[in-house]
Design a protein around this motif. Sequence first.
Motif, short mmCIF file in Angstrom:
data_model
loop_
_atom_site.label_atom_id
_atom_site.label_comp_id
_atom_site.label_asym_id
_atom_site.label_seq_id
_atom_site.Cartn_x
_atom_site.Cartn_y
_atom_site.Cartn_z
N PHE A 361 64.22 68.67 42.53
CA PHE A 361 63.17 67.77 42.98
C PHE A 361 61.81 68.26 42.50
N VAL A 362 60.90 67.32 42.26
CA VAL A 362 59.55 67.64 41.80
C VAL A 362 58.55 66.85 42.64
N GLY A 363 57.44 67.49 42.98
CA GLY A 363 56.39 66.83 43.76
C GLY A 363 55.19 67.74 43.87
N LEU A 364 54.88 68.19 45.08
CA LEU A 364 53.80 69.14 45.28
C LEU A 364 54.19 70.56 44.88
N ASP A 365 55.37 70.72 44.40
CA ASP A 365 55.83 71.95 43.77
C ASP A 365 56.76 71.53 42.65
N VAL A 366 56.85 72.36 41.60
CA VAL A 366 57.72 71.98 40.48
C VAL A 366 59.19 72.06 40.90
N HIS A 367 59.51 72.97 41.80
CA HIS A 367 60.83 72.98 42.46
C HIS A 367 60.55 72.61 43.91
N ASP A 368 60.54 71.32 44.17
CA ASP A 368 60.02 70.81 45.44
C ASP A 368 61.11 70.78 46.51
N VAL A 369 60.72 70.30 47.69
CA VAL A 369 61.65 70.21 48.81
C VAL A 369 62.82 69.30 48.46
N GLY A 370 63.96 69.57 49.05
CA GLY A 370 65.19 68.84 48.74
C GLY A 370 66.27 69.82 48.31
N THR A 371 67.50 69.55 48.70
CA THR A 371 68.62 70.44 48.39
C THR A 371 69.52 69.81 47.32
N LYS A 372 70.47 70.58 46.88
CA LYS A 372 71.42 70.07 45.88
C LYS A 372 72.31 68.96 46.44
N ASP A 373 72.39 68.86 47.78
CA ASP A 373 73.22 67.83 48.40
C ASP A 373 72.40 66.68 48.99
N THR A 374 71.08 66.73 48.86
CA THR A 374 70.24 65.63 49.35
C THR A 374 70.61 64.33 48.63
N ILE A 375 70.88 63.30 49.39
CA ILE A 375 71.27 62.02 48.79
C ILE A 375 70.03 61.31 48.25
N PHE A 376 70.10 60.90 47.01
CA PHE A 376 68.97 60.25 46.35
C PHE A 376 68.63 58.92 47.01
N ASP A 377 67.32 58.65 47.08
CA ASP A 377 66.84 57.38 47.62
C ASP A 377 65.65 56.93 46.76
N TYR A 378 65.29 55.67 46.90
CA TYR A 378 64.15 55.14 46.15
C TYR A 378 62.91 56.00 46.40
N GLY A 379 62.14 56.23 45.35
CA GLY A 379 60.90 56.98 45.49
C GLY A 379 61.03 58.47 45.33
N MET A 380 62.23 58.98 45.13
CA MET A 380 62.40 60.41 44.89
C MET A 380 62.23 60.70 43.40
N VAL A 381 61.69 61.86 43.10
CA VAL A 381 61.43 62.26 41.71
C VAL A 381 62.11 63.60 41.45
N LEU A 382 62.84 63.66 40.34
CA LEU A 382 63.58 64.87 40.00
C LEU A 382 63.50 65.14 38.51
N SER A 383 63.80 66.39 38.15
CA SER A 383 63.93 66.73 36.74
C SER A 383 65.30 66.30 36.22
N CYS A 384 65.38 66.13 34.92
CA CYS A 384 66.65 65.88 34.22
C CYS A 384 66.66 66.82 33.04
N GLU A 385 67.51 67.84 33.03
CA GLU A 385 67.37 68.90 32.03
C GLU A 385 68.69 69.55 31.59
N PRO A 386 69.51 68.84 30.86
CA PRO A 386 70.67 69.50 30.29
C PRO A 386 70.25 70.52 29.22
N GLY A 387 71.05 71.55 29.05
CA GLY A 387 70.74 72.57 28.05
C GLY A 387 72.01 73.07 27.38
N LEU A 388 71.84 73.68 26.23
CA LEU A 388 72.96 74.25 25.48
C LEU A 388 72.48 75.54 24.83
N TYR A 389 73.12 76.65 25.18
CA TYR A 389 72.64 77.98 24.75
C TYR A 389 73.78 78.74 24.08
N VAL A 390 73.56 79.08 22.83
CA VAL A 390 74.58 79.78 22.03
C VAL A 390 73.95 81.08 21.52
#
Length: 431
Positions: A361-390
């Motif tokens: 989650f992102v808001g007043l902090d770059v890693h904002d309030v909200g857990t990995k199990d928080t159910i998404f609802d309208y108005g929530m903002v999150l990062s989307c960041e897949p990565g690949l490291y070799v």
Amino acid sequence: MKYEQIDNHLFIHNRQQLVDCLEENSIVIVCANGNIYRNGDQCFPFRQHADFFYLCGIDQANAILVLCPQHSNADLREMLFIEQHTTEKDHLWSGNKLSKEEARKISGINNVKLYEDFEKTLPAIILSCEHIYMDIIENKQGFSIIQDNNFELYQKLQSAYPLLHYKRLCPIVENLRLRKSPLEMDLLQKACNITAETFQDLLTKIKPNLTEYEIEGEIYRGFLTRKAIGHSFSPIVAAGKNACVLHYNMNNGICKNGDLLLVDMGAEYANYASDLSRTIPINGIFTKRQKELYQICERVFRLTRTYYTPGMSCNKIQSLVLEKMQDELLNIDLINKKDIENEKHKFDSVKRYFIHSVAHFVGLDVHDVGTKDTIFDYGMVLSCEPGLYVPEEQIGIRIETMMLVNDKPIDLMEKVPLAVEEIEDVMRKNK
């Protein structure tokens, strides 16, 4: 403050939402952060307590917000205590502090008092209450927490008024902060725009033999000239093998010809964060292998963006993304079916190359309030960041944006170059 004054309807709205969640005969007390000394005569850059800012918008140290919504005296239902200079010397050394009138305009609170009046004012309201809500931090993640002004005040009040029912404010405010109002979205979008525009500029300047810190300097310049407070986190500027270190921030390497450069950056505007990652070829052209791995990450990224819909969660998305990444890595023989059969835990093979979470989650902090199990609802903002490291190939790739949860998810930085051809085209035109 560098940013433009925020419409105080945001803070009036936030306080009303909070008041609607309180028990009867309650009082809320939230302290601003204090200054922390860096050395003998200088403090670290000030960063306001997120919940305090959310409720009143005051971006100054040593202030207290008091809400007593059911008090018989209407003047005592909202009070703000702010610190002001008491001597000419303080003013000469530290400059202006907010006047009472300025604090009223920013917060929308009429009853603004001096900070030193708090202790003599409090008994008039606290004795009429049964419940007292305070912003007491819990050490949820094992981090060391400095005792802040809220915790210190809590200890004092608990000693002075032991019969009150003390309640944690954090769960209520955290739940409110999850869903961004239109005014908050404007601020988040400004932070995203500053980040996106700065990256666009950066893309035209990157070339072989620059140092990572020269690029970091360009990021900082781009943020400040666009009215950002600064970084929402320490930027990652990682060339070559450095990109395989997830939280690399030494930023002292050389950008070598033929290597990739991973940049993870985010401007902070009016205390609202942003978060963007892109991986680009230092000389402007992807090699065949770099392009192959990059396009895997790009395909996963494009699919992942579609998952930010109501009813999802970070953990649900993570499972779907790992499944997709597994298929992609099988196709290029980076992992094989035997690796999967021998896994102790599901996706162990994939996690060797994709080693972090895909969303926060992102808001007043770059890693904002909200857990990995928080159910998404309208108005929530999150990062989307897949990565690949070799690491064995000295290639680290991350592609990241910020998403607004909706039936059709919205990429808040959708105009930032993404495809191989887009990145190469911009870099080629500016050589």
